[in-house]
Design an enzyme around this catalytic site. Structure first.
Site, PDB file in Angstrom:
ATOM      1  N   ASP A 139     -18.797   4.225 -29.820  1.00  0.00           N
ATOM      2  CA  ASP A 139     -19.531   4.610 -30.645  1.00  0.00           C
ATOM      3  C   ASP A 139     -21.130   4.036 -30.526  1.00  0.00           C
ATOM      4  OD1 ASP A 139     -19.191   6.272 -32.844  1.00  0.00           O
ATOM      5  OD2 ASP A 139     -17.700   4.680 -33.498  1.00  0.00           O
ATOM      6  N   GLN A 168     -27.887   9.035 -30.660  1.00  0.00           N
ATOM      7  CA  GLN A 168     -28.869   9.073 -31.699  1.00  0.00           C
ATOM      8  C   GLN A 168     -29.830   9.883 -31.704  1.00  0.00           C
ATOM      9  OE1 GLN A 168     -27.063   5.590 -34.627  1.00  0.00           O
ATOM     10  NE2 GLN A 168     -27.678   4.553 -32.474  1.00  0.00           N
ATOM     11  N   ARG A 189     -21.349  12.958 -27.907  1.00  0.00           N
ATOM     12  CA  ARG A 189     -21.335  13.247 -29.326  1.00  0.00           C
ATOM     13  C   ARG A 189     -22.841  12.892 -29.471  1.00  0.00           C
ATOM     14  NH1 ARG A 189     -18.524   8.937 -32.927  1.00  0.00           N
ATOM     15  NH2 ARG A 189     -16.615  10.109 -32.017  1.00  0.00           N
ATOM     16  N   LYS A 192     -27.507  12.013 -35.742  1.00  0.00           N
ATOM     17  CA  LYS A 192     -28.817  12.167 -36.203  1.00  0.00           C
ATOM     18  C   LYS A 192     -29.138  10.397 -36.112  1.00  0.00           C
ATOM     19  CE  LYS A 192     -29.599  16.020 -38.650  1.00  0.00           C
ATOM     20  NZ  LYS A 192     -30.148  16.738 -40.169  1.00  0.00           N
ATOM     21  N   GLY A 193     -28.300   9.693 -36.391  1.00  0.00           N
ATOM     22  CA  GLY A 193     -28.443   8.390 -36.729  1.00  0.00           C
ATOM     23  C   GLY A 193     -28.297   7.531 -37.772  1.00  0.00           C
ATOM     24  N   ALA A 194     -27.726   6.563 -38.144  1.00  0.00           N
ATOM     25  CA  ALA A 194     -27.500   5.924 -39.416  1.00  0.00           C
ATOM     26  C   ALA A 194     -27.994   4.633 -39.549  1.00  0.00           C
ATOM     27  CB  ALA A 194     -25.871   6.208 -39.655  1.00  0.00           C
ATOM     28  N   THR A 231     -22.863  16.612 -37.013  1.00  0.00           N
ATOM     29  CA  THR A 231     -23.747  16.920 -38.171  1.00  0.00           C
ATOM     30  C   THR A 231     -22.967  17.550 -39.276  1.00  0.00           C
ATOM     31  OG1 THR A 231     -25.750  18.324 -38.910  1.00  0.00           O
ATOM     32  CG2 THR A 231     -24.463  19.279 -37.254  1.00  0.00           C
ATOM     33  N   ARG A 294     -23.099   5.568 -45.408  1.00  0.00           N
ATOM     34  CA  ARG A 294     -22.882   7.165 -45.720  1.00  0.00           C
ATOM     35  C   ARG A 294     -23.639   7.398 -47.067  1.00  0.00           C
ATOM     36  NH1 ARG A 294     -20.789   6.055 -41.790  1.00  0.00           N
ATOM     37  NH2 ARG A 294     -22.825   6.689 -41.200  1.00  0.00           N
TER      38      ARG A 294
END
Length: 313
Positions: A139, A168, A189, A192-194, A231, A294
């Site tokens: 990840d 990302q 994978r 977008k990025g969190a 996405t 989230r």
């Protein structure tokens, strides 16, 4: 404007305790995280696989600064992989691992540097995954870990070339990373990025992030690797499908990925159309930071979330 306050909440132990004890907010947790135990995770994975979906499971936790906790996380993954194998799920389910959960953030100690500890622990999980008949994806975390994560990836792929990467799109560097990783056999994978990143390293506006995502998608779809399109954005799903068609990619030479509990009907629709769809399924006791990220990604959930904090019903 809501994203920054929500991300700040992810660091609040007091709010975490409140959220976990209120009944409505407990429902919010369950909508994104199916449980805290291996049994709950495997049961949720079984249900998704039965619906024609694939799964990647994440034992939640990050920024571990205790060696024993890092070792406990490794054991949790090994137990999970054993259960996936025993239940016949390994062909449809892999695992996602954050390196700071297995030692990357540890200070130098007798066991070596955090990098060395994380690398050895990642190797142990990769061996368990291969023995179970499945794979591991590393990840992505905040930008300060990117170089170390890609260095671990390069080392792991010497013995476990099936190990997946996560990039990302909002980071300025990601287009170059996509070019480097878009080679044959490379699973990547793209999300977008969190994380809350500074403008020096990451695009800030939604438009800039979306545009960067498309540029990265073009690189991965044109390459020889296996793109994993993470996405929930309908526009990005449509663009990815169009790019796959443009580059002569058949279904199964790429996949879509979405989070557990988000757009489940779309997940099933894509799978029914013949697309490979993998659901990111998190579990474990360290769910709070994940939940708030989230919510930050989907501010329309904020009203429901705030009601849960003040309601005793």
């Amino acid at each position: 404007m809501l994203r920054q306050p929500l991300l700040a909440l992810s660091r609040s132990a007091a709010v975490r305790e409140l959220v976990s004890t209120l009944p409505v907010s407990s429902g919010i947790v369950r909508s994104y995280v199916p449980g805290e135990t291996t049994e709950a995770a495997v049961a949720a994975a079984t249900g998704l696989v039965d619906e024609g979906l694939r799964v990647t499971l994440d034992f939640l936790g990050e920024d571990t600064t205790d060696h024993a906790q890092a070792e406990a996380t490794v054991r949790a993954y090994v137990e999970l992989l054993g259960q996936l194998s025993a239940r016949g799920l390994a062909r449809h389910a892999e695992v996602s691992v954050k390196l700071t959960a297995i030692g990357l953030a540890l200070p130098t100690a007798e066991q070596g540097t955090g990098f060395q500890v994380a690398l050895e622990n990642a190797r142990a999980i990769c061996r368990a995954a291969r023995n179970a008949g499945t794979t591991v994806t590393l990840d992505a975390e905040d930008h300060t870990t990117t170089d170390a994560t890609l260095a671990v990836l390069r080392d792991l792929r010497k013995d476990f070339p099936e190990t997946g990467a996560v990039l990302q799109a909002y980071l300025h560097r990601t287009e170059a990373d996509c070019r480097e990783l878009a080679h044959e056999g490379s699973r990547v994978r793209l999300c977008k990025g969190a994380y809350d990143e500074p403008e020096e390293v990451a695009y800030q506006s939604r438009l800039d992030v979306d545009t960067a995502y498309v540029r990265c998608l073009k690189i991965l779809m044109a390459g020889q690797g296996y793109p994993m399109v993470a996405t929930h954005d309908p526009r990005m799903v449509e663009i990815a499908s169009s790019l796959a068609n443009r580059h002569g990619r058949e279904q199964g030479t790429y996949e879509f990925q979405m989070l557990y509990g988000i757009r489940p009907e779309e997940q099933r629709r894509l799978a029914a159309s013949g697309e490979t769809v993998r659901v990111y399924l998190p579990y474990g006791g360290e769910w709070y930071g994940y939940l708030v990220r989230r919510l930050a990604e989907r501010p329309q959930n904020l009203t429901f979330f705030l009601r849960s904090l003040i309601s005793k019903k």
